[in-house]
Scaffold this motif. Structure first.
Motif, PDB file in Angstrom:
ATOM      1  N   ALA A   1     -39.749 -82.306  44.397  1.00 52.14           N
ATOM      2  CA  ALA A   1     -38.246 -82.166  44.729  1.00 52.14           C
ATOM      3  C   ALA A   1     -38.085 -80.442  45.122  1.00 52.14           C
ATOM      4  N   PHE A   2     -38.499 -79.581  44.267  1.00 53.28           N
ATOM      5  CA  PHE A   2     -38.544 -78.207  44.252  1.00 53.28           C
ATOM      6  C   PHE A   2     -39.616 -77.511  44.028  1.00 53.28           C
ATOM      7  N   ALA A   3     -39.790 -76.145  44.780  1.00 55.04           N
ATOM      8  CA  ALA A   3     -40.615 -75.066  44.105  1.00 55.04           C
ATOM      9  C   ALA A   3     -39.689 -73.863  43.614  1.00 55.04           C
ATOM     10  N   PHE A   4     -40.064 -73.606  42.293  1.00 55.46           N
ATOM     11  CA  PHE A   4     -39.267 -72.576  41.883  1.00 55.46           C
ATOM     12  C   PHE A   4     -40.077 -71.312  41.197  1.00 55.46           C
ATOM     13  N   PRO A   5     -40.926 -70.243  42.351  1.00 51.25           N
ATOM     14  CA  PRO A   5     -41.448 -69.313  41.996  1.00 51.25           C
ATOM     15  C   PRO A   5     -40.703 -68.167  41.039  1.00 51.25           C
ATOM     16  N   SER A   6     -41.290 -67.184  40.733  1.00 50.94           N
ATOM     17  CA  SER A   6     -40.597 -66.093  39.967  1.00 50.94           C
ATOM     18  C   SER A   6     -40.364 -64.810  40.935  1.00 50.94           C
TER      19      SER A   6
ATOM     20  N   VAL B   1     -31.686 -71.425  50.006  1.00 46.90           N
ATOM     21  CA  VAL B   1     -32.347 -71.419  48.866  1.00 46.90           C
ATOM     22  C   VAL B   1     -31.475 -70.911  47.398  1.00 46.90           C
ATOM     23  N   PHE B   2     -31.759 -70.996  46.348  1.00 49.59           N
ATOM     24  CA  PHE B   2     -30.986 -70.787  45.312  1.00 49.59           C
ATOM     25  C   PHE B   2     -31.829 -69.659  44.313  1.00 49.59           C
ATOM     26  N   SER B   3     -30.956 -68.792  44.004  1.00 52.45           N
ATOM     27  CA  SER B   3     -31.680 -67.704  43.029  1.00 52.45           C
ATOM     28  C   SER B   3     -30.526 -67.516  41.740  1.00 52.45           C
ATOM     29  N   PRO B   4     -30.983 -68.601  41.038  1.00 54.42           N
ATOM     30  CA  PRO B   4     -30.156 -68.793  39.695  1.00 54.42           C
ATOM     31  C   PRO B   4     -29.936 -67.763  38.731  1.00 54.42           C
ATOM     32  N   PHE B   5     -31.207 -67.069  38.537  1.00 54.90           N
ATOM     33  CA  PHE B   5     -31.235 -65.997  37.427  1.00 54.90           C
ATOM     34  C   PHE B   5     -32.468 -65.082  38.076  1.00 54.90           C
ATOM     35  N   TYR B   6     -32.401 -63.983  37.315  1.00 57.74           N
ATOM     36  CA  TYR B   6     -33.325 -62.769  37.623  1.00 57.74           C
ATOM     37  C   TYR B   6     -33.612 -62.104  36.369  1.00 57.74           C
TER      38      TYR B   6
ATOM     39  N   HIS C   1     -35.879 -65.383  40.630  1.00 62.94           N
ATOM     40  CA  HIS C   1     -36.399 -66.450  40.309  1.00 62.94           C
ATOM     41  C   HIS C   1     -35.639 -67.483  41.383  1.00 62.94           C
ATOM     42  N   THR C   2     -36.289 -67.909  42.251  1.00 60.54           N
ATOM     43  CA  THR C   2     -35.674 -68.442  43.458  1.00 60.54           C
ATOM     44  C   THR C   2     -36.271 -69.849  43.836  1.00 60.54           C
ATOM     45  N   LEU C   3     -35.317 -70.685  43.617  1.00 62.85           N
ATOM     46  CA  LEU C   3     -35.690 -72.141  44.031  1.00 62.85           C
ATOM     47  C   LEU C   3     -35.425 -72.555  45.484  1.00 62.85           C
ATOM     48  N   VAL C   4     -36.546 -73.186  45.798  1.00 62.20           N
ATOM     49  CA  VAL C   4     -36.579 -73.580  47.155  1.00 62.20           C
ATOM     50  C   VAL C   4     -36.344 -75.039  47.164  1.00 62.20           C
ATOM     51  N   PRO C   5     -35.348 -75.703  47.529  1.00 64.87           N
ATOM     52  CA  PRO C   5     -35.157 -77.103  47.578  1.00 64.87           C
ATOM     53  C   PRO C   5     -36.141 -77.865  48.578  1.00 64.87           C
ATOM     54  N   LEU C   6     -36.854 -78.714  48.173  1.00 67.08           N
ATOM     55  CA  LEU C   6     -37.338 -79.535  49.101  1.00 67.08           C
ATOM     56  C   LEU C   6     -37.139 -80.903  49.739  1.00 67.08           C
ATOM     57  N   THR C   7     -36.154 -81.463  48.691  1.00 63.97           N
ATOM     58  CA  THR C   7     -35.214 -82.843  48.789  1.00 63.97           C
ATOM     59  C   THR C   7     -33.882 -82.437  48.373  1.00 63.97           C
TER      60      THR C   7
ATOM     61  N   LEU D   1     -28.205 -75.260  38.245  1.00 68.22           N
ATOM     62  CA  LEU D   1     -28.707 -73.951  37.645  1.00 68.22           C
ATOM     63  C   LEU D   1     -27.802 -72.810  38.041  1.00 68.22           C
ATOM     64  N   THR D   2     -27.598 -72.686  39.306  1.00 68.34           N
ATOM     65  CA  THR D   2     -26.593 -71.508  39.815  1.00 68.34           C
ATOM     66  C   THR D   2     -25.170 -71.684  39.144  1.00 68.34           C
ATOM     67  N   GLU D   3     -24.712 -72.806  39.258  1.00 66.09           N
ATOM     68  CA  GLU D   3     -23.234 -73.138  38.866  1.00 66.09           C
ATOM     69  C   GLU D   3     -22.863 -73.490  37.761  1.00 66.09           C
ATOM     70  N   ASP D   4     -23.668 -74.426  37.034  1.00 62.78           N
ATOM     71  CA  ASP D   4     -23.066 -74.942  35.707  1.00 62.78           C
ATOM     72  C   ASP D   4     -23.079 -74.081  34.614  1.00 62.78           C
ATOM     73  N   PRO D   5     -21.776 -73.710  34.101  1.00 60.50           N
ATOM     74  CA  PRO D   5     -21.656 -72.717  33.198  1.00 60.50           C
ATOM     75  C   PRO D   5     -22.649 -72.983  31.769  1.00 60.50           C
ATOM     76  N   GLY D   6     -23.115 -74.295  31.432  1.00 58.38           N
ATOM     77  CA  GLY D   6     -23.670 -74.427  30.599  1.00 58.38           C
ATOM     78  C   GLY D   6     -25.337 -74.237  30.686  1.00 58.38           C
TER      79      GLY D   6
END
Length: 397
Positions: free
Chosen positions: A86-91, A108-113, A284-290, A300-305
């Motif tokens: 469903a996703f690929a998440f390389p660093s 894509v999403f870049s939730p952290f670095y 760390h960039t997440l590429v969604p595939l679904t 991962l990007t928006e949830d405070p927890g």
């Protein structure tokens, strides 16, 4: 009569099995249903985060069960069969960009670095300061001058030849320890830094530049001798064996800070962080595939927890509050505001640099730094590049 009852019971039993299987495989969301299982492939450095029970619980609140396999960033981009994930998440952002283009993904999403840093020890930092390689940034953290380091390394300077060195008179070259650039993303990020400096303070952006820069920086990798494939191994050597084995090692900032934040005793007095000048960010960039992969990236990007849990593992996020609080609480030597940050080359040019260095490894030519006539000097890098056969690098982390 008995036979009829037996048939009925068999039918009822079969129906019960079918119902159980259906219920067991339900992917309905909500308190009364199961969880949607979302599979992804990630860089191995994020595995502890995804396996954290609190992270699992945070996803479960949103109806998701996230399961991951691990591979290197370069492997994910070139070797892993992504169908079924469903996703690929390389660093690595360059690796993520290749996946995005190949799969036709629009966002894509870049939730952290995590910035690339140098783990070392106070006596080593003092020695490098006297040698002019380390200085104060003016922003409250020490920086390591990469240009001056490359000049020093090009001369083949040894630790015991540094002026006034009584703290670490080792008879080996002044070299940063890295992982194997052919297999490791952390070494590839180090290559991005050094290639920028060697290219006249500019990002490598042409084939002509790739060849020349690879020839210049290859010795700082090849002269290390054996290099480990994954960033955990040299960092573990640093933590356990001290400066005798690893006086300074290139790592992800998150590796150091996760231990400092946990207060597990592995970061001992006298251990220090230096920030390369310039440095790069391992994004760390997440590429969604679904669609479910997009849900994971958005959470991962928006949830405070989840952002707070990522900070516990040393990652920086778009909301710095949790990270800043952990730095203050632990007293970890993390830079507050990074100033001298550059971008890595594109995937194609970074791969070109790695492939050129790989040819030197494959040819058996280990160019020695220093004067061309120095004892033990082997074939010059440019000759090896001319003669070496084409070869594709393989990657783990």
């Amino acid at each position: 009569m008995k036979r009829s009852i037996g048939v009925v019971l068999a039918l009822l039993l079969g129906a019960a099995v079918v119902v159980a299987v259906v219920l067991g495989n339900r992917n309905d969301e909500g308190p009364g249903g199961g969880l949607v299982t979302v599979r992804g492939v990630i860089g191995s450095e994020k595995k502890p985060f995804f396996e954290d029970p609190q992270v699992r619980a945070a996803f479960a609140k949103h109806g998701l069960r996230v399961e991951v396999d691990t591979a290197g960033s370069r492997q994910i981009a070139t070797e892993v069969k992504l169908d079924g994930y469903a996703f690929a998440f390389p660093s690595s952002l360059p690796a993520a960009e290749k996946i995005r283009k190949d799969r036709g993904v629009s966002a894509v999403f870049s939730p952290f670095y995590s910035p690339m840093v140098i783990a070392t020890f106070q006596p080593i930092a003092d020695l490098l300061t006297k040698a002019g390689l380390v200085r104060d940034s003016g922003h409250g953290y020490p920086v390591f001058d990469v240009a001056k380091y490359l000049d020093l390394a090009a001369k083949g300077t040894r630790w015991d030849k540094l002026p006034g060195n009584t703290a670490y008179p080792a008879r080996k070259r002044v070299l940063l320890t890295t992982t194997d650039v052919r297999t490791s993303n952390s070494a590839a990020m180090y290559l991005a830094i050094t290639s920028y400096v060697a290219n006249g303070e500019d990002v490598v952006n042409s084939t002509a530049q790739v060849t020349g820069v690879a020839r210049t920086v290859a010795p700082i990798f090849l002269d290390q001798g054996y290099s480990q494939a994954s960033s955990e191994a040299p960092f573990d050597d640093y933590l356990v064996m001290g400066s005798g084995k690893t006086p300074m090692v290139m790592i992800y900032e998150a590796q150091y800070l996760s231990h400092a934040f946990a207060g597990d005793g592995s970061i001992k007095p006298g251990m220090r962080l230096l920030y390369p000048s310039p440095t790069v960010l391992s994004k760390h960039t997440l590429v969604p595939l679904t669609a479910d992969g997009s849900r994971v990236g958005k959470l991962l990007t928006e949830d405070p927890g989840l952002r707070g849990l990522a900070a516990r593992y040393g990652f920086r996020t778009a909301d710095p509050a949790a990270f800043t609080a952990l730095v203050a609480k632990s007293g970890a030597p993390a830079a507050r505001d990074l100033v001298d940050v550059v971008e890595p080359p594109t995937y194609e040019h970074l791969e070109g640099l790695i492939t050129n260095i790989d040819r030197l490894y494959a040819s058996g030519a280990v160019p020695q730094q220093g004067n061309p006539g120095s004892p033990g000097r082997q074939e010059a890098p440019e000759k090896a590049l001319e003669k070496a056969p084409e070869k594709t690098s393989e990657g783990v982390r």
